[in-house]
Design a protein around this motif. Structure first.
Motif, PDB file in Angstrom:
ATOM      1  N   GLY A 115      -6.479 -10.973  -8.801  1.00 24.33           N
ATOM      2  CA  GLY A 115      -6.260 -11.800  -7.629  1.00 24.33           C
ATOM      3  C   GLY A 115      -6.761 -11.159  -6.350  1.00 24.33           C
ATOM      4  O   GLY A 115      -7.214 -10.009  -6.320  1.00 24.33           O
ATOM      5  N   ASN A 116      -6.682 -11.904  -5.255  1.00 27.96           N
ATOM      6  CA  ASN A 116      -7.152 -11.382  -3.978  1.00 27.96           C
ATOM      7  C   ASN A 116      -6.375 -10.145  -3.557  1.00 27.96           C
ATOM      8  O   ASN A 116      -6.951  -9.162  -3.076  1.00 27.96           O
ATOM      9  CB  ASN A 116      -7.016 -12.458  -2.897  1.00 27.96           C
ATOM     10  N   SER A 117      -5.056 -10.195  -3.718  1.00 28.54           N
ATOM     11  CA  SER A 117      -4.232  -9.067  -3.286  1.00 28.54           C
ATOM     12  C   SER A 117      -4.566  -7.814  -4.084  1.00 28.54           C
ATOM     13  O   SER A 117      -4.615  -6.711  -3.531  1.00 28.54           O
ATOM     14  CB  SER A 117      -2.757  -9.405  -3.434  1.00 28.54           C
ATOM     15  N   GLY A 118      -4.818  -7.965  -5.389  1.00 22.05           N
ATOM     16  CA  GLY A 118      -5.164  -6.815  -6.215  1.00 22.05           C
ATOM     17  C   GLY A 118      -6.520  -6.242  -5.874  1.00 22.05           C
ATOM     18  O   GLY A 118      -6.699  -5.018  -5.825  1.00 22.05           O
ATOM     19  N   VAL A 119      -7.497  -7.116  -5.618  1.00 19.92           N
ATOM     20  CA  VAL A 119      -8.840  -6.645  -5.264  1.00 19.92           C
ATOM     21  C   VAL A 119      -8.805  -5.899  -3.927  1.00 19.92           C
ATOM     22  O   VAL A 119      -9.382  -4.820  -3.786  1.00 19.92           O
ATOM     23  CB  VAL A 119      -9.832  -7.825  -5.206  1.00 19.92           C
ATOM     24  N   ILE A 120      -8.100  -6.458  -2.951  1.00 15.75           N
ATOM     25  CA  ILE A 120      -8.008  -5.796  -1.643  1.00 15.75           C
ATOM     26  C   ILE A 120      -7.283  -4.461  -1.773  1.00 15.75           C
ATOM     27  O   ILE A 120      -7.699  -3.448  -1.196  1.00 15.75           O
ATOM     28  CB  ILE A 120      -7.308  -6.708  -0.628  1.00 15.75           C
ATOM     29  N   LEU A 121      -6.192  -4.435  -2.556  1.00 18.48           N
ATOM     30  CA  LEU A 121      -5.468  -3.182  -2.775  1.00 18.48           C
ATOM     31  C   LEU A 121      -6.373  -2.135  -3.420  1.00 18.48           C
ATOM     32  O   LEU A 121      -6.369  -0.961  -3.021  1.00 18.48           O
ATOM     33  CB  LEU A 121      -4.246  -3.432  -3.659  1.00 18.48           C
ATOM     34  N   SER A 122      -7.165  -2.545  -4.399  1.00 20.61           N
ATOM     35  CA  SER A 122      -8.068  -1.603  -5.061  1.00 20.61           C
ATOM     36  C   SER A 122      -9.099  -1.050  -4.081  1.00 20.61           C
ATOM     37  O   SER A 122      -9.492   0.117  -4.151  1.00 20.61           O
ATOM     38  CB  SER A 122      -8.775  -2.266  -6.245  1.00 20.61           C
ATOM     39  N   GLN A 123      -9.536  -1.881  -3.131  1.00 21.28           N
ATOM     40  CA  GLN A 123     -10.518  -1.429  -2.152  1.00 21.28           C
ATOM     41  C   GLN A 123      -9.896  -0.446  -1.157  1.00 21.28           C
ATOM     42  O   GLN A 123     -10.551   0.498  -0.710  1.00 21.28           O
ATOM     43  CB  GLN A 123     -11.114  -2.629  -1.421  1.00 21.28           C
ATOM     44  N   ILE A 124      -8.625  -0.666  -0.797  1.00 21.65           N
ATOM     45  CA  ILE A 124      -7.946   0.284   0.086  1.00 21.65           C
ATOM     46  C   ILE A 124      -7.904   1.661  -0.573  1.00 21.65           C
ATOM     47  O   ILE A 124      -8.218   2.685   0.056  1.00 21.65           O
ATOM     48  CB  ILE A 124      -6.523  -0.213   0.414  1.00 21.65           C
ATOM     49  N   PHE A 125      -7.546   1.694  -1.854  1.00 25.80           N
ATOM     50  CA  PHE A 125      -7.456   2.983  -2.528  1.00 25.80           C
ATOM     51  C   PHE A 125      -8.839   3.561  -2.839  1.00 25.80           C
ATOM     52  O   PHE A 125      -8.987   4.779  -2.942  1.00 25.80           O
ATOM     53  CB  PHE A 125      -6.598   2.876  -3.781  1.00 25.80           C
ATOM     54  N   LYS A 126      -9.841   2.709  -2.955  1.00 28.43           N
ATOM     55  CA  LYS A 126     -11.200   3.232  -3.085  1.00 28.43           C
ATOM     56  C   LYS A 126     -11.584   3.972  -1.814  1.00 28.43           C
ATOM     57  O   LYS A 126     -12.158   5.066  -1.860  1.00 28.43           O
ATOM     58  CB  LYS A 126     -12.192   2.108  -3.358  1.00 28.43           C
TER      59      LYS A 126
END
Length: 553
Positions: free
Chosen positions: A80-91
């Motif tokens: 989902g959008n929230s998961g993709v954005i979260l993954s990018q923050i940690f990237k």
């Protein structure tokens, strides 16, 4: 206690505490959807994304190495959008700290700044009033307060306090939140992650029933993998080895400097399947199932050397496979079709329409980037097309295409399974031109309006419509358009809203799980009486949450 230094071991423990904090608040976050149908969304997506990252990250004292694998794992598991954005923050956090063996509060502050910037860069059209805003304002508002004397506990306390202030402002920035009278669930989920990290530092270790259950499951899996009696001289050896490695591309003259990820993928695919290749700078992460590990090793060592390496006999893993994906036997095709589905009826129909891979997803269930990526990499085709069947899964599909490195993959942006049904029905499967087939399927997607019928789980109010929990709501593109106290009245009102001039000619009813035959007959008769021109069909969809999908042609 004051903490001024953090290594990979401590960071992992903090994130596992954060994961348990998400688990404790999963239902709360899921209930914060701006729409009234409880379809399990933000809390579940963020939890599964972080969970996947922690599962993929190897335990190490080097904080940069730990975060690099965590970020890669979160990227592959993003939902989902929230998961993709979260993954990018940690990237972004991992990029900032990649060289740090140990780090400090000042570096952590800079990493969170790099994290939100990475997330903004990754989103094509950033929307304020979301997790992006809260992550940005939280750290920007306190960055000048962090000095050499600031402990990690104090930094997180300041950060959380500012994020909560920003969270309260999200309804003023995003109209949908204001209309529904809620705050942004993704932003709150991120705050729970940071709070979980802080709680570990202050001695509050969180444990949930889910984490205990998961630990037992992991131990059982480890026991199975380590049971050497599962393979002996009489065993059949057909599935080969599960091979994973992290390859460091080398600059010495004895190594080829002509590394191109698409060519590398093509060479490896000659010797195995279930191939996943992700490049992060000068390192390449590879997963492959192969009967010829020596060939894979030889290809990899043309360009570099292994930082880490794992080779497992898959017979010892009981030929473990992902239960979420149904994959047909691989064969070369002109067009390879991937679709998400939720419900036995839809899965069966999509299979009959020639879908090569059916992923668990669609209505009320977002699909991870890794699931799309696995499906893409299983294909042997001139062209590949993805039907995400959920607006929240489109970004995950885009992420999977980017990770695949392939240029022959396309998304037909079906936002629901009904539009996918009509798209697939228009496919001319015996035609030689994939582009013609894709254009026909896009026409099929555009010809139908899907009305989703579900019972509201909470009160809802906007400028256009208001209703109570327990009412039956009708939604188009996730937006409520009408409601009633019963299913039949809700469907009739919705059709009136969509087709006031009675110009539509076809109506297909996709029955949800648990709807008895007599109720289906009553609805069909009511629609036929109200709309004599409509040709009505009833199909078993088997979807959960939504009682009916009503496709109007």
């Amino acid at each position: 206690m004051k903490t001024f230094e953090i290594d990979g071991y401590l960071f992992e423990k903090m994130l596992r505490n954060a994961l348990n904090n998400l688990r404790l608040h999963e239902e709360e976050l899921n209930a914060l959807n701006v729409f009234p149908v409880s379809d399990g969304d933000t809390g579940t997506n963020m939890q599964l994304t972080l969970e996947h990252g922690l599962a993929k990250a190897k335990r190490t004292r080097h904080v940069g190495n730990f975060l690099q694998e965590l970020g890669s794992g979160m990227l592959l598991g993003a939902r989902g959008n929230s998961g993709v954005i979260l993954s990018q923050i940690f990237k972004g956090i991992s990029i900032a700290l990649v060289k740090d063996a140990v780090t400090n509060p000042g570096r952590i502050r800079n990493a969170f700044i790099r994290g939100y910037r990475q997330a903004y860069e990754a989103v094509v059209n950033p929307v304020e009033g979301t997790i992006l805003t809260v992550a940005r304002e939280g750290v920007e508002n306190i960055k000048n307060q962090v000095t050499r004397e600031t402990s990690l506990e104090v930094f997180f306390g300041l950060y959380i306090s500012e994020m909560k202030k920003s969270l309260e402002r999200t309804p003023e920035l995003l109209e949908a939140l204001k209309e529904a009278g809620v705050i942004d669930s993704g932003a709150l989920g991120f705050i729970y992650i940071v709070e979980g990290m802080q709680k570990f530092l202050t001695g509050e270790v969180l444990v949930t029933e889910k984490s205990i259950k998961r630990s037992k499951q992991e131990k059982a899996m480890d026991d199975a993998i380590n049971d050497e009696t599962l393979f002996n001289e009489n065993s059949r050896f057909e599935d080969g080895y599960c091979m994973e490695f992290l390859l460091q591309l080398m600059r010495a003259s004895s190594y080829s400097q002509l590394f191109k990820i698409n060519d590398f993928i093509k060479d490896l695919s000659n010797y195995g399947n279930s191939l996943v290749v992700v490049q992060e700078g000068r390192r390449v992460k590879v997963h492959i199932h192969t009967l010829k590990p020596a060939r894979i090793i030889a290809i990899a060592q043309e360009f570099g050397e292994f930082v880490s390496f794992k080779l497992e006999n898959m017979q010892l893993q009981h030929n473990h496979r992902d239960e979420k994906t149904i994959v047909k036997k691989k064969e070369h095709k002109a067009l390879f079709k991937i679709a998400a589905a939720n419900g036995e009826g839809f899965e069966s129909m999509f299979e009959q329409f020639g879908c090569d891979v059916i992923i668990r997803g669609g209505a009320s269930l977002n699909t991870a980037a890794k699931d799309f990526l696995d499906a893409i990499m299983s294909a042997d085709a001139d062209r590949i097309v993805i039907f995400p069947n959920n607006p929240n899964s489109v970004r995950a599909a885009e992420q999977a295409i980017k990770l695949s490195g392939l240029e022959n993959v396309r998304i037909i942006p079906t936002h629901d399974m009904v539009s996918c049904y009509y798209a697939l029905a228009m496919d001319v499967m015996d035609h030689d031109d994939p582009d013609f087939r894709l254009s026909e399927m896009e026409m099929g997607m555009d010809c139908v309006t899907n009305i989703a019928i579900a019972t509201a789980t909470k009160d809802y109010s906007s400028e256009d419509i208001s209703f109570k929990a327990g009412d039956v709501a009708a939604l188009v593109n996730d937006k409520p358009i009408s409601y009633s106290q019963d299913i039949i009245s809700s469907v009739i009102k919705a059709i009136d809203k969509i087709d006031p001039d009675r110009e539509r000619e076809g109506c297909t009813l996709f029955r949800g799980i648990g709807i008895p035959d007599e109720k289906a007959d009553e609805l069909t008769e009511a629609i036929a009486a109200a709309y004599p021109r409509l040709e009505i069909n009833v199909i078993e969809g088997g979807q959960d949450v939504y009682h009916w999908f009503v496709g109007l042609l």
